[in-house]
Each structure stands twice: as structure tokens, then as C-alpha cells.
Design a protein around this motif. Structure first.
Motif, short mmCIF file in Angstrom:
data_model
loop_
_atom_site.label_atom_id
_atom_site.label_comp_id
_atom_site.label_asym_id
_atom_site.label_seq_id
_atom_site.Cartn_x
_atom_site.Cartn_y
_atom_site.Cartn_z
N ILE A 25 0.83 -1.20 0.00
CA ILE A 25 0.00 0.00 0.00
C ILE A 25 0.87 1.25 0.00
O ILE A 25 0.57 2.24 -0.69
CB ILE A 25 -0.94 0.00 1.21
CG1 ILE A 25 -1.95 -1.16 1.11
CG2 ILE A 25 -1.69 1.32 1.34
CD1 ILE A 25 -2.71 -1.42 2.39
N THR A 29 0.89 4.27 -3.09
CA THR A 29 0.37 5.61 -2.78
C THR A 29 1.48 6.62 -2.53
O THR A 29 1.21 7.72 -2.04
CB THR A 29 -0.54 5.54 -1.53
OG1 THR A 29 0.20 4.97 -0.43
CG2 THR A 29 -1.77 4.67 -1.78
N LEU A 141 -5.64 2.38 -0.17
CA LEU A 141 -5.79 2.09 -1.58
C LEU A 141 -6.98 2.88 -2.12
O LEU A 141 -7.92 3.19 -1.38
CB LEU A 141 -6.00 0.59 -1.78
CG LEU A 141 -4.80 -0.31 -1.46
CD1 LEU A 141 -5.21 -1.78 -1.61
CD2 LEU A 141 -3.61 0.02 -2.35
#
Length: 209
Positions: A25, A29, A141
Motif C-alpha cells: 500500500i 500511494t 488504496l
């Protein structure tokens, strides 16, 4: 604080088996909120700087957003930034010495710039942030965004940081990430003036109230 119902999703404490999901994750990001996979020589570089040290040094302040067995978001951080910086230098840098040797020249590439940051954890210690000793990193997410989960993750961390003795908290966000700024504004964060902050904006708020 072990879990908070969110429809089909729950917030719970981080477990060791969540490590790889948190790393995934983080890199998905890490480009001002966008996917940074392939941006650096290793997709572990950003998580090694901005997720791994928190999971290793302060797992009691790590929480994940889980949908069934799948982790789709997390919040991590520290209640005491100066203590975290000391532990980072004393424990985390040696732990990754085989992967990121100390630089021997000024950085010339994006990878070298990030590795230089890794070897300067004291960059987190700004006088203007002293009254906000806790700090956090939160990432979700895309599928988990926009449904209130981010707010609940932050609220979970604020409560944990307050219980750990921190009266106020700060975040450092990429200034270009306009969506993130709106998110923090809605949660009551206010900008903390910092001279020459570069591409980062610092925001802070009390851990309660």
C-alpha cells in the motif's frame, strides 16, 4: 481499540503478517498519493523509509483497515518524534545497512536522494514542530478512499497517541497533493509555518478535542 466496525471493513491493530500488505500500500500511494511502483530501483525503497521503521520500532501505534483478510489501508506513526528519530538512527539505519550503505557523495539520482534522507532522520526534528510531538502517516488504496475510513483511521491514531502522552500531532504532506490537504483540513488540521519547507506542507492539531 482492537477493531472498529466499518461496514464490511474493520480497523484493527497491526499484526506481523500485515507487513507485506502495508509495504504494498505504501508504494502504491507514495507518488503524491499515486502509484510509485517502478519509480525507484526497488519498490521497497519508499516503504523502507516511511512504513518499515514504524512497524519495527512502534508497532503498538500501527493500525490497519482490513476487508476480510485483505489489508486496504493503514495508519502508523509515533507519539514522540525525537525519541523515534533516536531509535531510527540507533536501530533502523544499522538494520538496513546492507541495503542502503551510507552515501559517499552528494545525491545524483532520485534513489540516492531518498537514501540520503534515510541517513538523515534528524530532518524530522524542526523547532516549529516541537509543540506537536506526535506524527503519523496514513495511506489507503483508492478503493478504500472517500468512504470515511481515513477519518476513522486518523481518529484511532489520535486516541492512541493521546493515551501515549502526546498532546498534539503533526503531519508532513506533499504540497502538490491537493486531495490530501482537503482531507486534513476537514479533520481540523491547521498549517504550521516552517521556513523553507521545500515541497512539504506541515499541518498540526491537538490529539483530542
Amino acid at each position: 481499540m482492537d477493531s472498529t466496525p466499518l461496514g464490511q471493513q474493520v480497523i484493527r491493530r497491526y499484526r506481523h503478517e500485515d507487513h507485506d500488505a502495508v509495504y504494498d500500500i505504501c508504494v502504491r500511494t507514495a507518488d503524491a498519493g499515486g502509484d510509485a511502483r517502478g519509480k525507484y530501483a526497488s519498490d521497497d525503497l519508499m516503504p523502507d523509509l516511511f512504513a518499515g521503521p514504524y512497524l519495527h520500532l512502534e508497532p503498538e501505534l500501527a493500525f490497519v483497515l482490513a476487508q476480510g483478510e485483505r489489508v486496504v489501508g493503514y495508519v502508523i506513526g509515533t507519539a514522540d518524534t525525537p525519541a523515534f528519530v533516536r531509535a531510527y538512527r540507533e536501530q533502523w539505519i544499522p538494520r538496513l545497512a546492507h541495503r542502503y550503505p551510507a552515501p559517499t557523495r552528494p545525491p545524483r539520482t532520485p534513489d540516492e536522494e531518498m537514501i540520503a534522507q534515510h541517513h538523515r532522520p534528524e530532518r524530522m526534528l524542526l523547532p516549529q514542530l516541537a509543540d506537536h510531538p506526535a506524527h503519523l502517516h496514513i495511506d489507503l488504496l483508492p478503493e478504500a478512499q472517500g468512504a470515511g475510513h481515513g477519518r476513522r483511521l486518523v481518529e484511532t491514531f489520535l486516541a492512541a497517541a493521546a493515551q501515549a502522552g502526546a498532546g498534539a500531532l503533526h503531519v508532513g504532506m506533499v504540497t502538490a497533493n491537493v486531495r490530501a490537504r482537503g482531507f486534513y483540513d476537514r479533520l481540523g488540521f491547521q498549517e504550521i509555518p516552517v521556513p523553507d519547507p521545500g515541497p512539504i506542507t506541515y499541518l498540526g492539531r491537538p490529539t483530542s478535542g
